[in-house]
Design a protein around this motif. Structure first.
Motif, PDB file in Angstrom:
ATOM      1  N   UNK A  57       0.828  -1.192   0.000  1.00 58.33           N
ATOM      2  CA  UNK A  57       0.000   0.000   0.000  1.00 58.33           C
ATOM      3  C   UNK A  57       0.872   1.257   0.000  1.00 58.33           C
ATOM      4  N   UNK A  58       2.073   1.208   0.604  1.00 57.75           N
ATOM      5  CA  UNK A  58       2.896   2.398   0.749  1.00 57.75           C
ATOM      6  C   UNK A  58       3.264   3.017  -0.602  1.00 57.75           C
ATOM      7  N   UNK A  59       3.327   2.203  -1.627  1.00 56.42           N
ATOM      8  CA  UNK A  59       3.680   2.734  -2.954  1.00 56.42           C
ATOM      9  C   UNK A  59       2.591   3.646  -3.518  1.00 56.42           C
ATOM     10  N   UNK A  60       1.385   3.569  -2.976  1.00 54.01           N
ATOM     11  CA  UNK A  60       0.281   4.427  -3.437  1.00 54.01           C
ATOM     12  C   UNK A  60       0.287   5.801  -2.769  1.00 54.01           C
ATOM     13  N   UNK A  61       1.140   5.980  -1.776  1.00 58.41           N
ATOM     14  CA  UNK A  61       1.199   7.245  -1.061  1.00 58.41           C
ATOM     15  C   UNK A  61       1.952   8.288  -1.883  1.00 58.41           C
ATOM     16  N   UNK A  62       1.458   9.527  -1.843  1.00 62.76           N
ATOM     17  CA  UNK A  62       2.175  10.628  -2.476  1.00 62.76           C
ATOM     18  C   UNK A  62       3.437  10.905  -1.658  1.00 62.76           C
ATOM     19  N   UNK A  63       4.389  11.626  -2.220  1.00 60.68           N
ATOM     20  CA  UNK A  63       5.605  11.944  -1.447  1.00 60.68           C
ATOM     21  C   UNK A  63       5.306  12.628  -0.103  1.00 60.68           C
ATOM     22  N   UNK A  64       4.363  13.558  -0.072  1.00 60.70           N
ATOM     23  CA  UNK A  64       4.030  14.223   1.198  1.00 60.70           C
ATOM     24  C   UNK A  64       3.398  13.257   2.193  1.00 60.70           C
ATOM     25  N   UNK A  65       2.542  12.381   1.719  1.00 62.16           N
ATOM     26  CA  UNK A  65       1.922  11.406   2.619  1.00 62.16           C
ATOM     27  C   UNK A  65       2.989  10.446   3.162  1.00 62.16           C
ATOM     28  N   UNK A  66       3.938  10.052   2.314  1.00 63.60           N
ATOM     29  CA  UNK A  66       5.053   9.227   2.792  1.00 63.60           C
ATOM     30  C   UNK A  66       5.864   9.978   3.828  1.00 63.60           C
TER      31      UNK A  66
END
Length: 187
Positions: free
Chosen positions: A1-10
């Motif tokens: 799921x982490x790959x679906x996060x935008x850079x800011x969300x990461x």
């Protein structure tokens, strides 16, 4: 799921690790994620700031020791005072005797990004799962800071209580409306 996060969300997820470490906590909680989210920028942080969230007040709230819970009250009712037990254990075994050992932590993507990985508490995991649901509900294919905020508000955890304790009146429905409006304005 982490790959679906935008850079800011990461950045918010990784930042939550650092918040937990800075506060001396042994796991990443949903309120750590909330505080990290405030510092990342993006729609989620904008909605929080517009609702009156303040990072300094929130950090101060998170740094306070937890109030005694029902277990402490039950023990007190039968004559056991946890503070006395803690103080006596530290007299005998040294300062921090009852603290959980830091351990080595798991290594994964977060571990590689941060140096060591603190485990995520169940409400924090649930909030991240709910952020995916929030993105899907809005028919978005990426998980942004706005979805992380909505995920946090869908979980009845420390983040929601921390907002209320610091004077921020923001519920899931109000946040969703603010997110939709902010996204409409930016389109």
């Amino acid at each position: 799921m982490f790959e679906r996060f935008t850079p800011r969300a990461r950045e918010a997820v990784v930042g939550a690790q650092q918040v937990a470490r800075d506060l001396g906590h042994h796991e990443v909680r949903d309120d750590h994620l909330l505080l990290a989210l405030l510092g990342t920028g993006g729609v989620g942080a904008d909605v929080l700031h517009a609702a009156g969230a303040d990072a300094a007040r929130l950090r101060e709230h998170l740094a306070r020791p937890d109030e005694p819970g029902e277990d402490a009250e039950a023990l007190r009712a039968i004559g056991i005072d946890l503070e006395t037990v803690r103080r006596r254990a530290e007299e005998v075994f040294g300062p921090g005797a009852l603290e959980r050992p830091a351990g080595r932590g798991r290594r994964g993507l977060l571990g590689r990004l941060t140096g060591s990985h603190l485990p995520f508490a169940r409400p924090a995991k649930k909030a991240l799962e709910e952020s995916l649901r929030a993105a899907l509900d809005l028919r978005h294919d990426r998980i942004g800071t706005e979805h992380v905020l909505l995920g946090l508000l869908r979980v009845d955890g420390r983040a929601v209580r921390a907002l209320a304790a610091t004077g921020v009146a923001l519920d899931a429905a109000g946040a969703r409306a603010a997110v939709v409006e902010a996204l409409r304005r930016s389109a």
